[in-house]
Design a protein around this motif. Structure first.
Motif, mmCIF file in Angstrom:
data_model
loop_
_atom_site.group_PDB
_atom_site.id
_atom_site.type_symbol
_atom_site.label_atom_id
_atom_site.label_comp_id
_atom_site.label_asym_id
_atom_site.label_seq_id
_atom_site.Cartn_x
_atom_site.Cartn_y
_atom_site.Cartn_z
ATOM 1 N N SER A 287 0.849 -1.190 0.000
ATOM 2 C CA SER A 287 0.000 0.000 0.000
ATOM 3 C C SER A 287 0.886 1.242 0.000
ATOM 4 C CB SER A 287 -0.914 0.004 1.228
ATOM 5 O OG SER A 287 -0.130 0.077 2.401
ATOM 6 N N GLY A 288 0.242 2.405 0.036
ATOM 7 C CA GLY A 288 0.980 3.657 0.131
ATOM 8 C C GLY A 288 1.500 4.207 -1.175
ATOM 9 N N ARG A 289 0.992 3.667 -2.280
ATOM 10 C CA ARG A 289 1.422 4.156 -3.589
ATOM 11 C C ARG A 289 0.217 4.324 -4.502
ATOM 12 N NH1 ARG A 289 6.671 0.218 -4.515
ATOM 13 N NH2 ARG A 289 7.872 1.052 -2.772
ATOM 14 N N HIS B 3 -1.490 8.273 -14.964
ATOM 15 C CA HIS B 3 -0.809 8.088 -16.249
ATOM 16 C C HIS B 3 -1.699 8.639 -17.350
ATOM 17 C CE1 HIS B 3 1.638 6.466 -19.443
ATOM 18 N NE2 HIS B 3 0.553 5.947 -19.985
ATOM 19 N N ALA B 4 -1.146 9.572 -18.122
ATOM 20 C CA ALA B 4 -1.878 10.153 -19.247
ATOM 21 C C ALA B 4 -1.263 9.668 -20.545
ATOM 22 C CB ALA B 4 -1.834 11.673 -19.183
ATOM 23 N N GLN B 5 -2.120 9.311 -21.459
ATOM 24 C CA GLN B 5 -1.683 8.919 -22.790
ATOM 25 C C GLN B 5 -2.379 9.844 -23.785
ATOM 26 O OE1 GLN B 5 -3.101 5.308 -25.085
ATOM 27 N NE2 GLN B 5 -1.088 4.595 -24.397
ATOM 28 N N LEU B 6 -1.580 10.581 -24.539
ATOM 29 C CA LEU B 6 -2.114 11.453 -25.579
ATOM 30 C C LEU B 6 -1.788 10.808 -26.917
ATOM 31 C CD1 LEU B 6 -3.523 14.086 -26.378
ATOM 32 C CD2 LEU B 6 -1.270 15.189 -26.362
ATOM 33 N N ARG B 7 -2.831 10.373 -27.600
ATOM 34 C CA ARG B 7 -2.675 9.687 -28.883
ATOM 35 C C ARG B 7 -2.905 10.698 -30.000
ATOM 36 N NH1 ARG B 7 -2.492 4.386 -28.515
ATOM 37 N NH2 ARG B 7 -3.394 4.069 -30.578
ATOM 38 N N LEU B 8 -1.889 10.805 -30.891
ATOM 39 C CA LEU B 8 -1.914 11.774 -31.986
ATOM 40 C C LEU B 8 -1.653 11.069 -33.312
ATOM 41 C CD1 LEU B 8 0.599 14.239 -30.340
ATOM 42 C CD2 LEU B 8 -1.840 14.658 -30.556
ATOM 43 N N LEU B 9 -2.189 11.613 -34.390
ATOM 44 C CA LEU B 9 -1.811 11.097 -35.700
ATOM 45 C C LEU B 9 -0.320 11.318 -35.898
ATOM 46 C CD1 LEU B 9 -4.769 12.223 -37.974
ATOM 47 C CD2 LEU B 9 -4.241 9.921 -37.166
ATOM 48 N N GLU C 89 1.731 19.530 -16.649
ATOM 49 C CA GLU C 89 1.547 20.704 -15.785
ATOM 50 C C GLU C 89 0.179 20.691 -15.134
ATOM 51 O OE1 GLU C 89 0.198 24.221 -14.216
ATOM 52 O OE2 GLU C 89 -0.587 23.648 -16.190
ATOM 53 N N VAL C 90 -0.855 20.395 -15.904
ATOM 54 C CA VAL C 90 -2.213 20.367 -15.354
ATOM 55 C C VAL C 90 -2.336 19.239 -14.333
ATOM 56 C CG1 VAL C 90 -4.655 19.995 -15.891
ATOM 57 C CG2 VAL C 90 -3.247 21.433 -17.395
ATOM 58 N N LEU C 91 -1.869 18.056 -14.688
ATOM 59 C CA LEU C 91 -2.002 16.916 -13.781
ATOM 60 C C LEU C 91 -1.174 17.114 -12.512
ATOM 61 C CD1 LEU C 91 -1.958 13.993 -16.351
ATOM 62 C CD2 LEU C 91 -3.930 15.019 -15.196
ATOM 63 N N ARG C 92 0.012 17.665 -12.639
ATOM 64 C CA ARG C 92 0.863 17.929 -11.469
ATOM 65 C C ARG C 92 0.142 18.858 -10.480
ATOM 66 N NH1 ARG C 92 4.668 20.124 -14.226
ATOM 67 N NH2 ARG C 92 5.672 18.165 -14.791
ATOM 68 N N ARG C 93 -0.544 19.837 -11.014
ATOM 69 C CA ARG C 93 -1.224 20.828 -10.179
ATOM 70 C C ARG C 93 -2.500 20.282 -9.540
ATOM 71 N NH1 ARG C 93 -4.491 24.188 -12.390
ATOM 72 N NH2 ARG C 93 -3.544 24.070 -14.454
ATOM 73 N N GLY D 207 0.621 9.972 3.221
ATOM 74 C CA GLY D 207 1.130 8.613 3.244
ATOM 75 C C GLY D 207 1.092 7.883 1.914
ATOM 76 N N VAL D 208 0.754 8.587 0.818
ATOM 77 C CA VAL D 208 0.698 7.962 -0.499
ATOM 78 C C VAL D 208 1.705 8.646 -1.421
ATOM 79 C CG1 VAL D 208 -0.731 7.437 -2.531
ATOM 80 C CG2 VAL D 208 -1.729 7.343 -0.236
ATOM 81 N N MET D 209 2.642 7.859 -1.951
ATOM 82 C CA MET D 209 3.574 8.352 -2.963
ATOM 83 C C MET D 209 2.885 8.181 -4.316
ATOM 84 S SD MET D 209 5.848 7.191 -5.525
ATOM 85 C CE MET D 209 6.172 5.499 -5.090
ATOM 86 N N VAL D 210 2.718 9.286 -5.032
ATOM 87 C CA VAL D 210 2.000 9.267 -6.309
ATOM 88 C C VAL D 210 3.000 9.424 -7.446
ATOM 89 C CG1 VAL D 210 0.200 10.358 -7.709
ATOM 90 C CG2 VAL D 210 -0.036 10.288 -5.210
ATOM 91 N N GLN D 211 2.939 8.520 -8.412
ATOM 92 C CA GLN D 211 3.766 8.619 -9.608
ATOM 93 C C GLN D 211 2.932 9.216 -10.734
ATOM 94 O OE1 GLN D 211 5.934 5.119 -10.770
ATOM 95 N NE2 GLN D 211 6.188 4.465 -8.640
ATOM 96 N N LEU D 212 3.492 10.211 -11.417
ATOM 97 C CA LEU D 212 2.842 10.870 -12.551
ATOM 98 C C LEU D 212 3.640 10.566 -13.806
ATOM 99 C CD1 LEU D 212 0.948 12.974 -13.916
ATOM 100 C CD2 LEU D 212 2.560 14.723 -13.172
ATOM 101 N N SER D 213 2.947 10.146 -14.851
ATOM 102 C CA SER D 213 3.615 9.918 -16.139
ATOM 103 C C SER D 213 2.714 10.384 -17.275
ATOM 104 C CB SER D 213 3.990 8.442 -16.312
ATOM 105 O OG SER D 213 2.859 7.608 -16.186
#
Length: 119
Positions: free
Chosen positions: A57-59, A63-69, A86-90, A97-103
């Motif tokens: 636990s604690g994580r 994850h954002a995926q932007l699909r483009l031609l 930038e938007v997601l970070r904010r 107690g939760v480590m969040v990974q952003l990608s």
């Protein structure tokens, strides 16, 4: 085109999805790479079943995926990834107690095989 899919772990339960969607769409559509704002389709997917690494636990994750031609320059892709990050970070909740990974991932869609119609 483009498609923006944001997945996040369910332990980030206070995610402001509606606000994030509005701000993500505005940020992505402000790019010169998006010629028609009505082409952007975005959505959130909340994952109730997830595991990050080997900790019990604690994580959490976003994850954002932007699909483009296909055909965008590396610089254009970097700019779009930075706009989304930038938007997601904010706006991503940070529960105690939760480590969040952003990608953020930019994915090329095969232009010759992509079909899109307005009905």
């Amino acid at each position: 085109m483009p498609h923006l899919i944001v997945e996040y772990s369910s332990n980030l339960s206070a995610y402001p999805e509606a606000q994030a969607l509005a701000e993500l769409n505005a940020a992505v559509c402000a790019s010169p790479e998006v010629l028609d704002e009505a082409d952007l389709k975005s959505r959130f997917v909340r994952n109730a079943s997830f595991h990050v690494g080997t900790a019990a636990s604690g994580r959490g994750f976003v994850h954002a995926q932007l699909r483009l031609l296909s055909g965008r320059s590396p610089e254009a892709k970097q700019d779009l990834a930075a706009r989304v990050a930038e938007v997601l970070r904010r706006l991503t909740p940070r529960p105690a107690g939760v480590m969040v990974q952003l990608s953020v991932e930019i994915v090329d869609m095969d232009r010759p095989s992509y079909v899109k119609e307005r009905l």
